[in-house]
Write an enzyme that holds these catalytic residues in place. Structure first.
Site, PDB file in Angstrom:
ATOM      1  N   LYS A 167      16.853   6.290  12.185  1.00 33.71           N
ATOM      2  CA  LYS A 167      16.274   5.243  13.017  1.00 33.71           C
ATOM      3  C   LYS A 167      15.610   5.823  14.274  1.00 33.71           C
ATOM      4  O   LYS A 167      14.784   5.159  14.906  1.00 33.71           O
ATOM      5  CB  LYS A 167      17.357   4.230  13.410  1.00 33.71           C
ATOM      6  CG  LYS A 167      17.958   3.493  12.205  1.00 33.71           C
ATOM      7  CD  LYS A 167      19.017   2.505  12.653  1.00 33.71           C
ATOM      8  CE  LYS A 167      19.557   1.704  11.469  1.00 33.71           C
ATOM      9  NZ  LYS A 167      20.751   2.263  10.900  1.00 33.71           N
TER      10      LYS A 167
ATOM     11  N   SER B 128      22.185   0.463  16.150  1.00 29.94           N
ATOM     12  CA  SER B 128      22.172   1.025  14.797  1.00 29.94           C
ATOM     13  C   SER B 128      22.182  -0.059  13.720  1.00 29.94           C
ATOM     14  O   SER B 128      22.866   0.053  12.705  1.00 29.94           O
ATOM     15  CB  SER B 128      23.358   1.980  14.595  1.00 29.94           C
ATOM     16  OG  SER B 128      23.052   2.968  13.639  1.00 29.94           O
TER      17      SER B 128
ATOM     18  N   GLU C  47      17.065   0.940   4.600  1.00 26.51           N
ATOM     19  CA  GLU C  47      18.529   0.873   4.708  1.00 26.51           C
ATOM     20  C   GLU C  47      19.119   0.088   3.545  1.00 26.51           C
ATOM     21  O   GLU C  47      20.189   0.429   3.034  1.00 26.51           O
ATOM     22  CB  GLU C  47      18.927   0.218   6.034  1.00 26.51           C
ATOM     23  CG  GLU C  47      18.837   1.138   7.235  1.00 26.51           C
ATOM     24  CD  GLU C  47      20.098   1.965   7.405  1.00 26.51           C
ATOM     25  OE1 GLU C  47      20.923   2.012   6.475  1.00 26.51           O
ATOM     26  OE2 GLU C  47      20.263   2.562   8.488  1.00 26.51           O
TER      27      GLU C  47
ATOM     28  N   SER D  23      21.940   6.696   9.691  1.00 27.96           N
ATOM     29  CA  SER D  23      21.228   5.989  10.760  1.00 27.96           C
ATOM     30  C   SER D  23      20.541   6.890  11.778  1.00 27.96           C
ATOM     31  O   SER D  23      19.797   6.393  12.633  1.00 27.96           O
ATOM     32  CB  SER D  23      22.187   5.035  11.487  1.00 27.96           C
ATOM     33  OG  SER D  23      22.485   3.925  10.674  1.00 27.96           O
TER      34      SER D  23
END
Length: 301
Positions: free
Chosen positions: A76, A137, A173, A73
């Site tokens: 991101k 997240s 993801e 993550s």
């Protein structure tokens, strides 16, 4: 008293009249710090990459800093920058509403507060999607942002325009969650993660408003309180983005945190710690990140 304090703060400037001695002292200090970091990494029972620099002075230390590590993550953070860049260009607005279909949600094994709150899909503003993805997240929100920005190649073009070459955003993801091997395609070198943090701190690549917006989301993030933040003094301002994978057969592919720490001097420490393919438990992996941050803080604060 104030005069004495100010004098003490400026004493190192007087010492700098002996440049050779200073350079040797700095080299010894960095060598000592790197050795301390290397010792701390042993507890992770895995591969650990570290890069840290005081942005205003250039003091730096790395350990395996030029090796690729799966981001999870952490990716991101660059996706969020790319979205806000398009806001700056007028291609998107923070207030525009985006339809999120439940088919876009990541699997139940993956973290998604938005999916949990709206199991049948929802509509969300770009601003809300950024909050979900960067602060919380949320994997589903991140995938929607990746969609509306134009996909991973657009994010990569933006990073390259900033001079960032050793961060790879390749998959969604959902794709990362479908196959354990896919996460390794989405990697960063710790030194390049710090380079991107520098870009953000110095206000390059984003407008002032977008930079402030992203930093606020990273500061307000509740994730990873025991990582970079873990051993720092209460109230320390940390703008950061965590990342982490699941554990398979006792091995955890990624336990990460990257961020900008505001130091007592007002200077800024950019730090990236990636713990990969580690056998230690969650608490130990997070402690390693916190301990590395603390030893760097203690050296340069």
């Amino acid at each position: 008293m104030r005069l004495l304090i100010l004098v003490s703060l400026y004493l190192p400037v007087v010492v700098s009249a002996q440049p050779n001695e200073n350079r040797a002292g700095r080299r010894q200090s960095v060598s000592k710090l790197r050795n301390q970091i290397e010792q701390l990494t042993q507890r992770a029972q895995g591969r650990v990459g570290v890069a840290a620099t005081v942005l205003e002075t250039g003091e730096s230390v790395t350990l395996h800093g030029d090796e690729p590590f799966p981001m999870q993550s952490v990716y991101k953070f660059p996706i969020g920058m790319a979205v806000l860049h398009q806001v700056d260009q007028g291609k998107l607005t923070l207030t525009q509403t985006i339809r999120v279909d439940k088919s876009e949600y990541v699997s139940e094994r993956q973290h998604s507060p938005m999916r949990d709150k709206y199991p049948n899909g929802t509509e969300a503003s770009v601003s809300d999607l950024l909050r979900y993805a960067v602060s919380e997240s949320d994997g589903s929100a991140s995938d929607v942002l990746l969609r509306i920005v134009g996909g991973a190649p657009v994010v990569m073009q933006y990073l390259q325009s900033l001079g960032i070459k050793d961060i790879q955003v390749v998959n969604t993801e959902k794709e990362i969650g479908s196959d354990n091997a896919v996460q390794y395609r989405n990697w960063a070198k710790p030194t390049e993660a710090v380079a991107l943090l520098r870009v953000l701190q110095e206000g390059r690549g984003l407008s002032k408003a977008s930079r402030t917006h992203l930093l606020r989301l990273m500061i307000e993030s509740p994730t990873g309180p025991k990582r970079i933040k873990g051993l720092l003094p209460a109230g320390t301002v940390v703008a950061h983005k965590t990342g982490g994978s699941g554990t398979i057969d006792g091995v955890t592919a990624a336990t990460n945190d990257v961020g900008i720490v505001t130091m007592p001097s007002g200077q800024h420490l950019a730090i990236a710690v990636f713990v990969s393919d580690a056998k230690a438990d969650t608490a130990t992996r997070e402690e390693v990140i916190a301990e590395i941050t603390k030893v760097v803080w203690d050296t340069w604060k």
